[in-house]
Scaffold this active site. Structure first.
Site, PDB file in Angstrom:
ATOM      1  CB  SER A  88     -86.434  32.927  56.820  1.00 26.83           C
ATOM      2  OG  SER A  88     -87.805  33.752  56.636  1.00 26.83           O
TER       3      SER A  88
ATOM      4  CG  HIS B 171     -82.684  35.451  56.197  1.00 26.24           C
ATOM      5  ND1 HIS B 171     -81.905  35.909  55.672  1.00 26.24           N
ATOM      6  CD2 HIS B 171     -83.764  36.056  55.296  1.00 26.24           C
ATOM      7  CE1 HIS B 171     -82.290  36.492  54.293  1.00 26.24           C
ATOM      8  NE2 HIS B 171     -84.229  36.410  54.138  1.00 26.24           N
TER       9      HIS B 171
ATOM     10  CG  ASP C 163     -87.034  37.646  54.902  1.00 29.35           C
ATOM     11  OD1 ASP C 163     -85.984  37.961  53.858  1.00 29.35           O
ATOM     12  OD2 ASP C 163     -87.595  36.213  55.513  1.00 29.35           O
TER      13      ASP C 163
ATOM     14  CG  MET D 258     -91.296  42.247  53.740  1.00 25.81           C
ATOM     15  SD  MET D 258     -91.870  41.358  53.109  1.00 25.81           S
ATOM     16  CE  MET D 258     -90.753  39.705  52.512  1.00 25.81           C
TER      17      MET D 258
ATOM     18  CG  HIS E 198     -83.272  40.053  52.309  1.00 20.13           C
ATOM     19  ND1 HIS E 198     -84.428  38.981  52.615  1.00 20.13           N
ATOM     20  CD2 HIS E 198     -83.442  40.875  51.699  1.00 20.13           C
ATOM     21  CE1 HIS E 198     -84.211  40.010  50.940  1.00 20.13           C
ATOM     22  NE2 HIS E 198     -83.436  40.512  50.369  1.00 20.13           N
TER      23      HIS E 198
ATOM     24  CG  MET F 215     -86.475  42.107  50.630  1.00 19.21           C
ATOM     25  SD  MET F 215     -87.694  41.035  50.864  1.00 19.21           S
ATOM     26  CE  MET F 215     -87.283  40.636  52.713  1.00 19.21           C
TER      27      MET F 215
ATOM     28  CG  MET G 255     -83.728  37.856  46.261  1.00 19.95           C
ATOM     29  SD  MET G 255     -83.693  37.468  48.093  1.00 19.95           S
ATOM     30  CE  MET G 255     -85.846  36.950  47.956  1.00 19.95           C
TER      31      MET G 255
ATOM     32  N   GLY H  28     -91.472  38.997  49.112  1.00 16.40           N
ATOM     33  CA  GLY H  28     -92.248  39.395  49.581  1.00 16.40           C
ATOM     34  C   GLY H  28     -92.578  38.831  50.510  1.00 16.40           C
TER      35      GLY H  28
ATOM     36  CG  ASP I  19     -84.423  34.808  51.410  1.00 16.16           C
ATOM     37  OD1 ASP I  19     -85.215  34.125  51.400  1.00 16.16           O
ATOM     38  OD2 ASP I  19     -84.206  36.224  51.119  1.00 16.16           O
TER      39      ASP I  19
ATOM     40  N   GLY J  30     -87.154  29.157  55.085  1.00 16.73           N
ATOM     41  CA  GLY J  30     -88.560  29.990  55.680  1.00 16.73           C
ATOM     42  C   GLY J  30     -89.641  29.116  56.556  1.00 16.73           C
TER      43      GLY J  30
HETATM   44  C1  DX5 Z   1     -88.571  36.490  49.753  1.00 13.10           C
HETATM   45  C2  DX5 Z   1     -88.011  36.428  51.648  1.00 13.10           C
HETATM   46  C3  DX5 Z   1     -87.458  35.412  51.981  1.00 13.10           C
HETATM   47  C4  DX5 Z   1     -88.706  34.638  52.730  1.00 13.10           C
HETATM   48  C5  DX5 Z   1     -87.945  32.323  52.722  1.00 13.10           C
HETATM   49  O1  DX5 Z   1     -88.728  37.611  50.296  1.00 13.10           O
HETATM   50  O2  DX5 Z   1     -86.986  37.551  51.528  1.00 13.10           O
HETATM   51  O3  DX5 Z   1     -86.557  34.865  53.638  1.00 13.10           O
HETATM   52  O4  DX5 Z   1     -88.680  34.225  54.116  1.00 13.10           O
HETATM   53  O5  DX5 Z   1     -89.007  31.810  53.328  1.00 13.10           O
HETATM   54  P1  DX5 Z   1     -89.432  30.245  51.937  1.00 13.10           P
HETATM   55  O6  DX5 Z   1     -88.057  29.338  52.325  1.00 13.10           O
HETATM   56  O7  DX5 Z   1     -91.190  30.166  52.838  1.00 13.10           O
HETATM   57  O8  DX5 Z   1     -89.477  31.217  50.549  1.00 13.10           O
HETATM   58 ZN    ZN Z   2     -84.838  37.230  52.846  1.00 10.75          ZN
END
Ligand code: DX5
Ligand code: ZN
Length: 219
Positions: free
Chosen positions: A6, A31, A33, A35, A64, A66, A135, A140, A173, A195
């Site tokens: 990520s 991946h 993210d 947001m 992804h 969000m 999740m 976030g 995730d 991530g």
């Molecule tokens: C959280 C994201 C994840 C995040 C994962 O909202 O959707 O994809 O980047 O990061 P780690 O692996 O550090 O929890």
């Molecule tokens: Zn994610």
């Protein structure tokens, strides 16, 4: 097990380096993210960044979303080069139409469930999905602590998928690292997002290979 680094946890001033490290480490997907500062409090990146990543890598982009009302921008993400798109169950009331729309465009369609959302909400939609994103943190931020309830949820989904003879994959995730990736795989997860455990390490490519060897050692 597919591994999807990520880039939210990467040095955002060096996304090219993050892509190269993912490729060298043998990542299966990248991946991304997205947001919107509304569905989740945080704001990250959107369509122009997805397009720039697609120009730089052959890795499939696992986007992804969000975001609230994800249906408004789906075609723009597809045009930008997303090949997997996840929307949140909590953010979209017309999920059947949305999933069909994605699949007609050749995109793999997934639905994400927050930790507090039971897997049973997907009973009716399950046959139409390519994957479910369970999740293991509240979305976030990267760097949060893994919530073990996600393992139970993945196990329930795995059993439902097997019982109904479906080909739906399970992605997980949040908070995944060497300490829990074998348990994640054992719960039925086919795609692990990571991530911090990749991009907060001095050698992200080696970190991806280390995650993969944990899974292989436990298999
Ligand atoms: C959280 C994201 C994840 C995040 C994962 O909202 O959707 O994809 O980047 O990061 P780690 O692996 O550090 O929890
Ligand atoms: Zn994610």
């Amino acid at each position: 097990m597919k591994i999807a680094p990520s880039i939210l946890a990467a040095d955002l001033l060096d996304l090219g380096g993050a892509v190269a490290a993912a490729e060298h480490g043998g990542a299966d997907l990248l991946h991304v993210d997205v947001m919107d500062g509304h569905f989740v409090p945080n704001l990250s990146f959107g369509i122009p960044v997805v397009a720039a990543l697609a120009r730089r890598t052959r890795l499939p982009l696992d986007v992804h979303l969000m975001v609230a009302n994800p249906d408004r921008l789906l075609d723009d993400y597809v045009a930008a080069g997303a090949s997997w798109i996840t929307v949140h169950w909590e953010a979209a009331p017309h999920l059947h139409r949305l999933v069909m729309h994605l699949r007609e465009r050749g995109v793999r369609a997934g639905v994400a469930l927050n930790p507090a959302t039971p897997v049973a909400v997907l009973d009716d939609l399950l046959p139409d999905l390519d994957y479910v994103l369970v999740m293991s943190v509240d979305p976030g931020w990267s760097g949060q602590t893994f919530l073990p309830v996600a393992l139970e949820k993945a196990g329930k989904l795995r059993d439902a998928i097997a019982r109904r003879r479906l080909a739906v994959e399970i992605e997980m995730d949040g908070g995944i690292g060497p300490q829990n990736i074998a348990a994640v795989a054992a719960s039925g997860v086919a795609i692990a997002v990571a991530g911090s455990e990749v991009y907060r390490q001095s050698d992200p490519a080696a970190a991806i290979r280390a995650l993969r060897s944990r899974v292989e050692a436990a298999a």
